[in-house]
Motif scaffolding. Structure first.
Motif, PDB file in Angstrom:
ATOM      1  N   THR A 107     -44.916   1.390 -25.376  1.00  0.00           N
ATOM      2  CA  THR A 107     -45.471   1.760 -26.665  1.00  0.00           C
ATOM      3  C   THR A 107     -46.095   0.261 -27.394  1.00  0.00           C
ATOM      4  O   THR A 107     -47.253   0.483 -27.812  1.00  0.00           O
ATOM      5  N   ARG A 108     -45.454  -0.784 -27.046  1.00  0.00           N
ATOM      6  CA  ARG A 108     -46.081  -1.896 -27.698  1.00  0.00           C
ATOM      7  C   ARG A 108     -47.332  -2.210 -26.957  1.00  0.00           C
ATOM      8  O   ARG A 108     -48.017  -2.877 -27.664  1.00  0.00           O
ATOM      9  N   HIS A 109     -47.193  -2.045 -25.667  1.00  0.00           N
ATOM     10  CA  HIS A 109     -48.800  -2.462 -25.074  1.00  0.00           C
ATOM     11  C   HIS A 109     -49.661  -1.118 -24.776  1.00  0.00           C
ATOM     12  O   HIS A 109     -50.506  -1.388 -24.498  1.00  0.00           O
ATOM     13  N   GLY A 110     -49.370   0.075 -25.469  1.00  0.00           N
ATOM     14  CA  GLY A 110     -50.220   1.180 -25.679  1.00  0.00           C
ATOM     15  C   GLY A 110     -50.391   1.656 -24.323  1.00  0.00           C
ATOM     16  O   GLY A 110     -51.562   2.516 -24.019  1.00  0.00           O
ATOM     17  N   VAL A 111     -49.324   1.807 -23.163  1.00  0.00           N
ATOM     18  CA  VAL A 111     -49.429   2.084 -21.894  1.00  0.00           C
ATOM     19  C   VAL A 111     -48.794   3.625 -22.075  1.00  0.00           C
ATOM     20  O   VAL A 111     -47.798   3.700 -22.273  1.00  0.00           O
ATOM     21  N   ARG A 112     -49.553   4.439 -21.311  1.00  0.00           N
ATOM     22  CA  ARG A 112     -48.915   5.823 -20.903  1.00  0.00           C
ATOM     23  C   ARG A 112     -47.769   5.661 -19.963  1.00  0.00           C
ATOM     24  O   ARG A 112     -47.855   4.925 -18.960  1.00  0.00           O
ATOM     25  N   MET A 113     -46.799   6.276 -20.105  1.00  0.00           N
ATOM     26  CA  MET A 113     -45.405   6.545 -19.605  1.00  0.00           C
ATOM     27  C   MET A 113     -44.948   7.703 -18.968  1.00  0.00           C
ATOM     28  O   MET A 113     -44.880   8.862 -20.019  1.00  0.00           O
ATOM     29  N   PHE A 114     -44.869   7.866 -17.693  1.00  0.00           N
ATOM     30  CA  PHE A 114     -44.338   9.184 -17.049  1.00  0.00           C
ATOM     31  C   PHE A 114     -43.121   9.011 -16.710  1.00  0.00           C
ATOM     32  O   PHE A 114     -42.313   8.103 -16.025  1.00  0.00           O
ATOM     33  N   VAL A 115     -42.095   9.903 -17.523  1.00  0.00           N
ATOM     34  CA  VAL A 115     -40.643   9.965 -16.966  1.00  0.00           C
ATOM     35  C   VAL A 115     -40.414  11.050 -16.370  1.00  0.00           C
ATOM     36  O   VAL A 115     -40.281  12.071 -16.626  1.00  0.00           O
ATOM     37  N   VAL A 116     -40.049  10.704 -14.919  1.00  0.00           N
ATOM     38  CA  VAL A 116     -39.969  11.782 -13.876  1.00  0.00           C
ATOM     39  C   VAL A 116     -38.645  11.999 -13.400  1.00  0.00           C
ATOM     40  O   VAL A 116     -37.988  11.211 -12.958  1.00  0.00           O
ATOM     41  N   SER A 117     -38.366  13.353 -13.574  1.00  0.00           N
ATOM     42  CA  SER A 117     -37.018  13.841 -12.926  1.00  0.00           C
ATOM     43  C   SER A 117     -36.882  15.290 -12.751  1.00  0.00           C
ATOM     44  O   SER A 117     -37.939  16.053 -12.972  1.00  0.00           O
ATOM     45  N   ASN A 118     -35.621  15.854 -12.098  1.00  0.00           N
ATOM     46  CA  ASN A 118     -35.787  17.203 -12.102  1.00  0.00           C
ATOM     47  C   ASN A 118     -34.925  17.970 -12.915  1.00  0.00           C
ATOM     48  O   ASN A 118     -34.389  18.886 -12.712  1.00  0.00           O
ATOM     49  N   GLY A 119     -34.729  17.108 -14.096  1.00  0.00           N
ATOM     50  CA  GLY A 119     -34.211  17.914 -15.408  1.00  0.00           C
ATOM     51  C   GLY A 119     -33.239  17.162 -15.759  1.00  0.00           C
ATOM     52  O   GLY A 119     -32.750  15.998 -15.305  1.00  0.00           O
ATOM     53  N   GLY A 120     -32.619  17.803 -17.324  1.00  0.00           N
ATOM     54  CA  GLY A 120     -31.605  17.249 -17.652  1.00  0.00           C
ATOM     55  C   GLY A 120     -31.963  15.961 -18.548  1.00  0.00           C
ATOM     56  O   GLY A 120     -31.110  15.254 -19.098  1.00  0.00           O
ATOM     57  N   LEU A 121     -33.204  15.699 -18.916  1.00  0.00           N
ATOM     58  CA  LEU A 121     -33.358  14.728 -19.951  1.00  0.00           C
ATOM     59  C   LEU A 121     -34.182  15.314 -21.132  1.00  0.00           C
ATOM     60  O   LEU A 121     -34.831  16.255 -21.147  1.00  0.00           O
ATOM     61  N   ARG A 122     -33.759  14.634 -22.324  1.00  0.00           N
ATOM     62  CA  ARG A 122     -34.310  14.854 -23.639  1.00  0.00           C
ATOM     63  C   ARG A 122     -35.802  14.310 -23.618  1.00  0.00           C
ATOM     64  O   ARG A 122     -35.707  13.278 -23.503  1.00  0.00           O
ATOM     65  N   PRO A 123     -36.854  14.921 -23.874  1.00  0.00           N
ATOM     66  CA  PRO A 123     -38.035  14.667 -23.961  1.00  0.00           C
ATOM     67  C   PRO A 123     -38.307  13.689 -25.330  1.00  0.00           C
ATOM     68  O   PRO A 123     -37.793  13.962 -26.135  1.00  0.00           O
ATOM     69  N   SER A 124     -39.114  12.798 -24.909  1.00  0.00           N
ATOM     70  CA  SER A 124     -39.187  11.707 -26.154  1.00  0.00           C
ATOM     71  C   SER A 124     -40.306  12.511 -27.058  1.00  0.00           C
ATOM     72  O   SER A 124     -41.284  13.229 -26.561  1.00  0.00           O
ATOM     73  N   GLN A 125     -40.175  11.967 -28.187  1.00  0.00           N
ATOM     74  CA  GLN A 125     -41.185  12.568 -29.106  1.00  0.00           C
ATOM     75  C   GLN A 125     -42.605  11.811 -29.298  1.00  0.00           C
ATOM     76  O   GLN A 125     -43.567  11.787 -29.697  1.00  0.00           O
ATOM     77  N   ASN A 126     -42.622  10.535 -28.635  1.00  0.00           N
ATOM     78  CA  ASN A 126     -43.544   9.530 -28.567  1.00  0.00           C
ATOM     79  C   ASN A 126     -44.711  10.165 -27.700  1.00  0.00           C
ATOM     80  O   ASN A 126     -44.524  10.497 -26.477  1.00  0.00           O
ATOM     81  N   PRO A 127     -45.782  10.137 -28.373  1.00  0.00           N
ATOM     82  CA  PRO A 127     -47.205  10.682 -27.751  1.00  0.00           C
ATOM     83  C   PRO A 127     -47.757  10.024 -26.465  1.00  0.00           C
ATOM     84  O   PRO A 127     -48.272  10.624 -25.679  1.00  0.00           O
ATOM     85  N   LEU A 128     -47.127   8.880 -26.185  1.00  0.00           N
ATOM     86  CA  LEU A 128     -47.430   8.009 -24.930  1.00  0.00           C
ATOM     87  C   LEU A 128     -46.478   8.260 -23.802  1.00  0.00           C
ATOM     88  O   LEU A 128     -46.719   8.059 -22.680  1.00  0.00           O
ATOM     89  N   VAL A 129     -45.487   9.264 -24.036  1.00  0.00           N
ATOM     90  CA  VAL A 129     -44.687   9.350 -22.994  1.00  0.00           C
ATOM     91  C   VAL A 129     -44.580  10.776 -22.888  1.00  0.00           C
ATOM     92  O   VAL A 129     -44.271  11.704 -23.481  1.00  0.00           O
ATOM     93  N   GLU A 130     -44.715  11.054 -21.407  1.00  0.00           N
ATOM     94  CA  GLU A 130     -44.699  12.363 -20.944  1.00  0.00           C
ATOM     95  C   GLU A 130     -43.579  12.611 -20.102  1.00  0.00           C
ATOM     96  O   GLU A 130     -43.510  11.888 -19.056  1.00  0.00           O
ATOM     97  N   THR A 131     -42.738  13.599 -20.402  1.00  0.00           N
ATOM     98  CA  THR A 131     -41.531  13.941 -19.439  1.00  0.00           C
ATOM     99  C   THR A 131     -42.213  14.930 -18.288  1.00  0.00           C
ATOM    100  O   THR A 131     -42.640  15.692 -18.637  1.00  0.00           O
ATOM    101  N   VAL A 132     -42.038  14.389 -17.086  1.00  0.00           N
ATOM    102  CA  VAL A 132     -42.366  15.591 -16.064  1.00  0.00           C
ATOM    103  C   VAL A 132     -41.134  15.976 -15.494  1.00  0.00           C
ATOM    104  O   VAL A 132     -40.406  15.243 -14.830  1.00  0.00           O
ATOM    105  N   ILE A 133     -40.840  17.202 -15.348  1.00  0.00           N
ATOM    106  CA  ILE A 133     -39.816  17.950 -14.609  1.00  0.00           C
ATOM    107  C   ILE A 133     -40.198  18.426 -13.396  1.00  0.00           C
ATOM    108  O   ILE A 133     -41.242  19.311 -13.381  1.00  0.00           O
ATOM    109  N   VAL A 134     -39.691  17.896 -12.399  1.00  0.00           N
ATOM    110  CA  VAL A 134     -39.968  18.654 -11.031  1.00  0.00           C
ATOM    111  C   VAL A 134     -39.221  19.766 -10.295  1.00  0.00           C
ATOM    112  O   VAL A 134     -38.138  19.764 -11.096  1.00  0.00           O
TER     113      VAL A 134
END
Length: 150
Positions: A22-49
């Motif tokens: 967020t400090r660097h303004g970089v898009r972040m992909f959080v990738v898992s097969n589930g069980g994560l709480r999505p972030s409200q941060n617009p730069l963070v995309e939760t990817v459930i595979v």
């Protein structure tokens, strides 16, 4: 444009990575097969595979490339990302590079063989410490700065 990929299953530094990204303004992909709480941060995309062996790893490996940063403890995934030109960090801040990934892979394979040969051998991995977290934050900061210059 730089992206930050997090292999999120069992990742102890997701929130720290989000703060640095967020400090660097970089898009972040959080990738898992589930069980994560999505972030409200617009730069963070939760990817459930989908469920399945290494599906999250394949998703990351298919996308990471030059100028990107990947955070993972999975050595085969790290090797694929290094080969694709991405910077790779382990959760403790250790950089995996073209210069050291071969040795890291060989050590991983040797340890797997030793565990298979002795079914009574216990894990013995060391715990994640505050010093590891601090090294990770410093390493990620440096990696994102380097990616921005590239």
């Amino acid at each position: 444009m730089t992206s930050l990929y997090i292999d999120a299953d069992a990742c102890p530094v997701k929130s720290e990575a989000e703060r640095v990204a967020t400090r660097h303004g970089v898009r972040m992909f959080v990738v898992s097969n589930g069980g994560l709480r999505p972030s409200q941060n617009p730069l963070v995309e939760t990817v459930i595979v989908p469920e399945g062996p290494d599906v999250a790893d394949m998703w990351i490996a298919d996308r990471a490339g030059p100028g990107d940063v990947v955070v993972t403890g999975d050595i085969p995934l790290a090797a694929k990302c290094v080969e694709a030109g991405a910077q790779v960090l382990k959760h403790n801040g250790e950089a995996l590079t073209a210069a050291n990934i071969g040795n890291v892979l060989a050590t991983r394979d040797l340890m797997a063989d030793l565990r298979a040969a002795d079914p009574f051998r216990q894990g013995g991995g060391k715990g994640f410490t505050k010093a590891d977290r601090s090294r990770f934050l410093d390493a990620l900061e440096r990696a994102l700065r380097a990616a921005a210059r590239a």
